[in-house]
Design an enzyme around this catalytic site. Structure first.
Site, PDB file in Angstrom:
ATOM      1  N   CYS A 333       0.833  -1.205   0.000  1.00  0.00           N
ATOM      2  CA  CYS A 333       0.000   0.000   0.000  1.00  0.00           C
ATOM      3  C   CYS A 333       0.869   1.257   0.000  1.00  0.00           C
ATOM      4  CB  CYS A 333      -0.971  -0.031   1.179  1.00  0.00           C
ATOM      5  SG  CYS A 333      -2.378   1.104   0.971  1.00  0.00           S
ATOM      6  N   HIS A 443      -3.597  -5.457   1.298  1.00  0.00           N
ATOM      7  CA  HIS A 443      -3.305  -5.771   2.694  1.00  0.00           C
ATOM      8  C   HIS A 443      -3.667  -7.231   2.972  1.00  0.00           C
ATOM      9  CE1 HIS A 443      -2.351  -1.729   3.996  1.00  0.00           C
ATOM     10  NE2 HIS A 443      -3.433  -1.275   3.385  1.00  0.00           N
TER      11      HIS A 443
END
Length: 507
Positions: A333, A443
């Site tokens: 991310c 994630h």
């Protein structure tokens, strides 16, 4: 239909152990045959989760929902605050971004959120037998008590929930913590505290017994348990997590996570912690980096400012040097965004302006006003470099980010994923790779057993190490065993008969 009974766990301070004790109670009540759900009206955390509906909530309530054996829902955490700086946060209501507010503006706005909090709580209460409510921080912050609409005692009053007050003996001063907190409560609030719990105790309890008797006498409230210090591998979300200060010894396979100031979703890396022979270290300074086999750049609430922090303290240079020497670099991310060539923020979503990235991957990121929130599943594509053994491995997780990243010539996508929140969604490319540098927006990408295991196997192959005994476990199954251990330990050390009486007697 009768509404659920409620019990609330409050603490003398942050990280007193509220989340873990609330989770353990959820598991115990579930084991005893009750329909139970967790609830925390307002959570402040950078670790968040995306539900099946594509809504955002705090991870502590996800962990507690897993203990309760139910699907996580934003009803369990209607208000989530994600700090953006020292004085402001992104305010998320019912899983959707409301906007950014400084602390003073939020305190002024909070009363308007009471209906949203009670709507969520009432729906849970209609669907369950027991609600285990978790407070935040301390109920005795006298400068904040007037603004406690639904956080600690404010929520206890709204839900008519008896309170268990938890103190942390591991930090010292637990008797002062508990008695001081009780003294600072208003009389009607004090009357709601039905039990005290001393948490994180190590040693011979008989030595503590005289103190427990004095505590009960002075506070006028029974001690319903002395919970031991438990080394249980469950997800935490608190910035005070002990994971960051844990083992710095280097294992046969050494993985270093850069601990940026605004690190988020550090639970992404927990699967490696359960693997024998693998060290997972959190690194804040260049001198701590040493010579890891893989460096992970984690998610962050402010990618640009955290990259500048790395640039100023020498960690960026150390990571670039390691990359040049062939060390595996993996960004998740915000960490993935840092690895590109430029980061632009024309709308002022983060710091504003444009800065250069680390240049490890040929791509550019532009921060947009709309947040991507979705659960995904898919596979790694044809992976290059030292992690080639990941090719074709299945993965699942979730995306939660503000940026849009465009890959340039010279890199290829890392994975192929599908949005599981959308029926009939088309596959899309995610992430990027070049040589030994890899990045992804997903994630929990390491959670599936084979992903973490194959990464370790790839590193072992590179180093000429036999990794047969370093096999991972299915992380979800591993967590279930940990939840059962948690419940078993708490049954030994909490007076569950008295806690059930407190639950049934109410306030």
């Amino acid at each position: 239909m009768a509404k659920a009974k409620a019990i609330m766990v409050q603490g003398t301070m942050s990280n007193a152990g509220k989340s873990l004790l609330a989770a353990g109670l959820c598991r115990i009540f579930k084991q005893d045959g009750y329909r139970v759900a967790p609830f925390k009206a307002q959570n402040m955390a950078l670790n968040s989760f995306i539900t099946k509906e594509g809504l955002e909530m705090g991870r502590a309530q996800v962990m507690q929902a897993e203990c309760a054996g139910i699907e996580p829902s934003v009803l369990m955490n209607p208000i989530l605050l994600k700090p953006t700086n020292d004085v402001g946060s992104q305010v998320i209501v019912n899983g959707e971004v409301l906007g950014n507010m400084d602390a003073r503006s939020y305190f002024k706005y909070k009363p308007q959120l009471i209906p949203e909090v009670m709507k969520a709580y009432d729906q849970l209460a209609e669907e369950n037998d027991i609600i285990v409510i978790e407070g935040a921080g301390s109920p005795a912050e006298i400068n904040l008590k007037n603004d406690d609409c639904f956080v600690n005692m404010g929520m206890a009053k709204l839900a008519k929930a008896p309170v268990l007050l938890v103190g942390d003996i591991d930090r010292g001063g637990v008797f002062a913590q508990l008695i001081g907190t009780v003294i600072l409560l208003d009389e009607d609030e004090k009357a709601m505290v039905k039990g005290l719990i001393i948490n994180k105790f190590r040693g011979d309890k008989t030595i503590l017994d005289p103190g427990v008797e004095m505590l009960e006498e002075r506070a006028g409230i029974p001690v319903v348990g002395v919970a031991p210090y438990m080394k249980i591998e469950v997800e935490d979300e608190d910035s005070l997590t002990e994971r960051f200060n844990g083992n710095q010894e280097v294992g046969l396979i050494d993985i270093a996570v850069i601990r940026v100031p605004r690190i988020s979703n550090f639970t992404d890396f927990n699967p490696f912690e359960s693997m024998p022979g693998v060290s997972l270290r959190y690194v804040q300074h260049a001198g701590e980096l040493k010579n890891p086999d893989m460096i992970i750049l984690p998610g962050t609430k402010n990618t640009m400012e955290d990259l500048l922090w790395m640039r100023q303290n020498g960690l960026e240079a150390a990571v670039l040097k390691a990359a040049g020497e062939g060390t595996i670099i993996f960004g998740i991310c915000g960490g993935y965004q840092m690895m590109g060539e430029t980061l632009s923020d024309p709308m002022g979503v983060e710091a504003g302006g444009t800065i250069r990235g680390m240049g490890l991957l040929p791509m550019d990121t532009v921060f947009a006003g709309e947040k991507t929130r979705t659960r995904v599943e898919g596979t790694f594509g044809t992976v290059q470099g030292d992690l080639a053994g990941l090719s074709g491995t299945a993965l699942e997780g979730y995306e939660i980010h503000m940026g849009v990243t465009t890959i340039k010539e010279g890199a290829q996508a890392l994975t192929s994923i599908v949005d599981t929140n959308v029926d009939g969604a088309l596959k899309k490319a995610d992430g990027a790779q070049r040589e030994n540098c890899y990045g992804s927006y997903v994630h929990s990408i390491f959670d599936k057993e084979l992903v973490a295991q194959r990464i370790v196997e790839c590193i072992g192959k590179k180093k000429g190490i036999d990794t047969t005994d370093m096999t991972g476990v299915d992380y979800q199954s591993f967590k279930e065993t940990q939840y059962d251990i948690l419940a078993s330990e708490l049954r030994k050390h909490l007076d569950m008969k008295r806690i059930y009486e407190i639950l049934n007697e109410g306030v």
